[in-house]
Design a protein around this motif. Structure first.
Motif, PDB file in Angstrom:
ATOM      1  N   LEU A   1       0.911  -1.239   0.093  1.00 22.04           N
ATOM      2  CA  LEU A   1       0.058  -0.037  -0.104  1.00 22.04           C
ATOM      3  C   LEU A   1       0.964   1.173  -0.086  1.00 22.04           C
ATOM      4  O   LEU A   1       0.614   2.276  -0.639  1.00 22.04           O
ATOM      5  N   TRP A   2       2.095   1.285   0.661  1.00 23.36           N
ATOM      6  CA  TRP A   2       2.801   2.099   0.668  1.00 23.36           C
ATOM      7  C   TRP A   2       3.599   2.773  -0.741  1.00 23.36           C
ATOM      8  O   TRP A   2       3.582   3.616  -1.253  1.00 23.36           O
ATOM      9  N   LEU A   3       3.756   1.403  -1.380  1.00 27.75           N
ATOM     10  CA  LEU A   3       4.228   1.591  -2.841  1.00 27.75           C
ATOM     11  C   LEU A   3       3.431   2.101  -3.872  1.00 27.75           C
ATOM     12  O   LEU A   3       3.755   2.808  -4.659  1.00 27.75           O
ATOM     13  N   LEU A   4       2.398   1.494  -3.809  1.00 33.38           N
ATOM     14  CA  LEU A   4       1.429   1.711  -4.781  1.00 33.38           C
ATOM     15  C   LEU A   4       0.091   2.181  -4.484  1.00 33.38           C
ATOM     16  O   LEU A   4      -0.862   2.624  -5.445  1.00 33.38           O
ATOM     17  N   GLY A   5      -0.503   2.191  -3.323  1.00 39.57           N
ATOM     18  CA  GLY A   5      -1.668   2.643  -2.732  1.00 39.57           C
ATOM     19  C   GLY A   5      -2.713   1.590  -2.831  1.00 39.57           C
ATOM     20  O   GLY A   5      -2.460   0.584  -3.317  1.00 39.57           O
ATOM     21  N   ALA A   6      -3.777   1.740  -2.508  1.00 40.95           N
ATOM     22  CA  ALA A   6      -4.893   1.080  -2.560  1.00 40.95           C
ATOM     23  C   ALA A   6      -5.409   0.415  -4.071  1.00 40.95           C
ATOM     24  O   ALA A   6      -5.564   1.182  -4.956  1.00 40.95           O
ATOM     25  N   PRO A   7      -5.725  -0.973  -4.216  1.00 39.78           N
ATOM     26  CA  PRO A   7      -6.181  -1.442  -5.476  1.00 39.78           C
ATOM     27  C   PRO A   7      -7.723  -0.891  -5.804  1.00 39.78           C
ATOM     28  O   PRO A   7      -8.120  -0.463  -4.616  1.00 39.78           O
ATOM     29  N   LEU A   8      -8.258  -1.205  -6.827  1.00 41.62           N
ATOM     30  CA  LEU A   8      -9.529  -0.857  -6.995  1.00 41.62           C
ATOM     31  C   LEU A   8     -10.435  -2.333  -6.602  1.00 41.62           C
ATOM     32  O   LEU A   8     -11.363  -2.045  -6.383  1.00 41.62           O
ATOM     33  N   SER A   9     -10.027  -3.563  -6.766  1.00 42.79           N
ATOM     34  CA  SER A   9     -10.655  -4.696  -6.511  1.00 42.79           C
ATOM     35  C   SER A   9      -9.557  -5.598  -6.158  1.00 42.79           C
ATOM     36  O   SER A   9      -8.495  -5.825  -6.081  1.00 42.79           O
ATOM     37  N   VAL A  10     -10.232  -6.811  -5.381  1.00 43.56           N
ATOM     38  CA  VAL A  10      -9.710  -7.930  -4.884  1.00 43.56           C
ATOM     39  C   VAL A  10     -10.308  -9.341  -5.281  1.00 43.56           C
ATOM     40  O   VAL A  10     -11.466  -9.230  -5.025  1.00 43.56           O
ATOM     41  N   THR A  11      -9.346 -10.163  -5.611  1.00 42.30           N
ATOM     42  CA  THR A  11     -10.168 -11.707  -5.714  1.00 42.30           C
ATOM     43  C   THR A  11      -9.148 -12.391  -4.912  1.00 42.30           C
ATOM     44  O   THR A  11      -7.962 -12.063  -4.577  1.00 42.30           O
ATOM     45  N   ALA A  12      -9.720 -13.785  -4.168  1.00 43.75           N
ATOM     46  CA  ALA A  12      -8.692 -14.210  -3.403  1.00 43.75           C
ATOM     47  C   ALA A  12      -9.287 -15.737  -3.171  1.00 43.75           C
ATOM     48  O   ALA A  12     -10.164 -16.079  -3.404  1.00 43.75           O
ATOM     49  N   VAL A  13      -8.099 -16.801  -2.722  1.00 45.35           N
ATOM     50  CA  VAL A  13      -8.509 -18.022  -2.211  1.00 45.35           C
ATOM     51  C   VAL A  13      -7.571 -18.346  -0.984  1.00 45.35           C
ATOM     52  O   VAL A  13      -6.752 -17.989  -0.923  1.00 45.35           O
ATOM     53  N   LEU A  14      -8.550 -18.767  -0.079  1.00 47.35           N
ATOM     54  CA  LEU A  14      -8.097 -19.217   1.250  1.00 47.35           C
ATOM     55  C   LEU A  14      -7.913 -20.600   1.310  1.00 47.35           C
ATOM     56  O   LEU A  14      -8.830 -21.336   0.949  1.00 47.35           O
TER      57      LEU A  14
ATOM     58  N   VAL B   1     -14.200  -8.427  -5.047  1.00 44.33           N
ATOM     59  CA  VAL B   1     -14.518  -7.378  -3.894  1.00 44.33           C
ATOM     60  C   VAL B   1     -13.981  -5.881  -4.279  1.00 44.33           C
ATOM     61  O   VAL B   1     -12.780  -5.959  -4.500  1.00 44.33           O
ATOM     62  N   ASP B   2     -14.831  -5.107  -4.479  1.00 44.03           N
ATOM     63  CA  ASP B   2     -14.255  -3.529  -4.799  1.00 44.03           C
ATOM     64  C   ASP B   2     -13.888  -2.758  -3.621  1.00 44.03           C
ATOM     65  O   ASP B   2     -14.587  -2.968  -2.473  1.00 44.03           O
ATOM     66  N   LEU B   3     -12.964  -1.799  -3.716  1.00 45.15           N
ATOM     67  CA  LEU B   3     -12.414  -1.013  -2.705  1.00 45.15           C
ATOM     68  C   LEU B   3     -12.560   0.380  -2.976  1.00 45.15           C
ATOM     69  O   LEU B   3     -12.585   0.680  -4.287  1.00 45.15           O
TER      70      LEU B   3
END
Length: 397
Positions: free
Chosen positions: A191-204, A341-343
Motif C-alpha cells: 500500500l505504501w508503494l502503490l496505494g490501494a487497489p480497485l478490487s480484490v479476488t482471493a483463495v483461502l 470485492v471492490d475497494l
C-alpha cells in the motif's frame, strides 16, 4: 522525559523496550503490564528495568502511574479496548500489528484519537529499513516506468505446535490466519508503494495445520487501473524465501536489490544485454541512499518520540493501520464469498463490522490444543540479502 509503559510482556515486548532504551535522554520505561505478573517480573530483570512498576491490567496502570506513551504488545482482540482507554486518558499509543481485527474497531480507535490530545501509531517497523526505503525511492523516481505488476510473497513456515497456543489459530481470538498476522507488513509495504487497489479476488486454504480454524495459505490478486499485484500469504513455505518485486514498464526492482531492465528489438523480443544504462542509473540511485540512523522498531520509536516532542504527526499513524486492515478484510471477504470485492469497502459493509468474519469464515479444522506457553526461541528468515520484511511478529506475544 517521556514516561513509557509496555502492555503485554511476551516475546515482542523486548523489541519495544530495547528500542526505547536506545534513547535514554528522551524516554524511560517506567511500567510493565501483564496478566501474568511473573512474566513481567522476569522481563524486568532481564532488561534491567529494576525501577519499573508492574501492573496486572491497563486499568491498574492508568490508576497507578503517570505515563505519556504506551506500547501495546497484546493479542489482536485486545487492541481496540486498550487503545481507546489509553487515548481517552490522553496517553499516546504505539500499537503492534494488526491495528485491530475489524474496520469498526479501527474506526473506534481513530475516533478516540480525534477526541483526544494524544497520538496513535500503528507498528509498521519495516518501513524503517534501508532496503525498503531504497525500493520506495526507485518506484517513486519514475525510472522503472509505470508499474505493471507486483509480486509479494509473505512466505513463512510454522510447525503444528505453533497453533497450540491458546489464542492462536482461532477467528475469534487471533482474528485470522497468515493473511492477517504474517502478511500484514508486506501488505502495508504494498500500500505504501502503490496505494490501494480497485478490487480484490482471493483463495483461502488450510493445507498443513489440522489444529487450527484459520487459513495457513492464501493467494490474492489485486487489480489496479493498469497493473496487477499478487499477494501470497503463507506459513507453509520451507526456507521462508520472501520477496517483493516491482515490475515497471522500463525495469524491475526487488527488495533484495536486484535490478533488471529489458529493451525491445524491432520484433518485440528483448535485446540480449540491453537496458544496462537504466540498470546503472537505478543502482546509482540505491547507492546514493544515506543509511538510516535507526531502523526497525528503533526507527519507529525514534519517529514517534519526535512526533510527541514536536507536535507533528508520526510517519505511520492509525489511518495507515486502517488501510492495511481494510485490504486484508477485502481479501478475506473475497476468499470466503468466492467473488471479487471492490475497494474501498462501504461503511455499512457487513465485513467492516465486528463479528461478521467470526460468523462467516470457514473453520478449516477444530482447534485441538490450548496451552498458555510454548517452548523454544523465535526464528526469522536467515541470509544476507534482506529480501523479506523481518519481524519478531505480534504472534509471538
Amino acid at each position: 522525559m517521556i514516561r513509557v509503559a509496555v502492555i503485554g510482556t511476551g516475546n515482542i515486548a523486548p523489541s519495544h523496550i530495547r528500542a526505547y532504551q536506545q534513547f535514554p535522554d528522551r524516554c524511560s520505561v517506567v511500567a510493565l503490564v501483564d496478566m501474568v505478573p511473573e512474566r513481567a517480573e522476569a522481563l524486568r530483570r532481564e532488561l534491567g528495568l529494576e525501577q519499573a512498576s508492574i501492573y496486572p491490567t491497563h486499568e491498574d496502570l492508568l490508576a497507578g502511574e503517570g505515563v505519556d506513551l504506551v506500547s501495546i504488545c497484546t493479542p489482536p482482540a485486545t487492541h481496540e479496548q486498550i487503545s481507546v482507554d489509553l487515548l481517552t486518558a490522553g496517553v499516546h499509543v504505539l500499537c503492534e500489528k494488526p491495528m485491530a481485527p475489524s474496520l469498526a474497531a479501527c474506526d473506534a480507535i481513530l475516533r478516540a484519537e480525534q477526541q483526544s490530545r494524544a497520538m496513535f501509531s500503528s507498528v509498521a517497523q519495516n518501513r524503517f529499513r534501508d532496503d525498503v526505503v531504497r525500493l520506495k525511492a526507485a518506484v517513486d523516481s519514475g525510472l522503472t516506468g509505470p508499474v505493471s505488476r507486483v509480486q509479494v510473497d509473505s512466505a513463512w513456515w510454522r510447525g503444528l505446535p505453533y497453533y497450540d497456543l491458546s489464542w492462536r489459530g482461532t477467528w475469534e481470538q487471533e482474528g485470522g490466519g497468515c493473511t492477517l498476522n504474517h502478511a500484514v507488513h508486506h501488505i502495508d509495504l504494498l500500500l505504501w508503494l502503490l496505494g490501494a487497489p480497485l478490487s480484490v479476488t482471493a483463495v483461502l486454504a488450510n493445507v498443513a495445520h489440522e489444529n487450527a480454524e484459520v487459513e495457513d495459505l492464501s493467494v490474492a490478486v489485486l487489480a489496479y487501473e493498469r497493473a496487477l499485484a499478487t499477494v501470497t500469504s503463507s506459513v507453509v513455505d520451507h526456507g521462508e524465501r520472501q520477496a517483493v518485486v516491482v515490475q515497471g514498464r522500463a525495469a524491475s526492482v526487488g527488495l533484495d536489490g536486484d535490478v533488471v531492465a529489458s529493451v525491445s528489438q524491432p520484433n518485440g523480443f528483448p535485446v540480449p544485454g540491453g537496458g544496462a544504462d537504466l540498470v546503472e542509473r537505478l543502482r546509482a540511485l540505491a547507492d546514493s541512499h544515506e543509511p538510516l540512523a535507526h531502523t526497525g522498531h528503533e526507527g519507529q520509536v525514534d519517529d514517534l518520540l519526535t512526533a510527541i516532542e514536536t507536535g507533528r504527526r508520526p510517519v505511520v499513524d492509525g489511518h495507515d493501520g486502517r488501510r492495511t486492515i481494510e485490504l486484508i478484510t477485502a481479501i478475506y471477504q473475497a476468499g470466503i464469498e468466492r467473488r471479487g470485492v471492490d475497494l474501498p469497502l462501504a461503511p455499512d459493509d457487513p465485513y467492516a463490522l465486528p463479528g461478521t468474519l467470526v460468523e462467516r469464515a470457514p473453520r478449516f479444522f477444530t482447534k485441538s490444543a490450548s496451552v498458555t506457553e510454548l517452548a523454544g526461541a523465535i526464528s526469522v528468515p536467515g541470509g544476507a540479502d534482506g529480501a523479506a520484511p523481518r519481524d519478531h511478529e505480534h504472534e509471538e506475544k
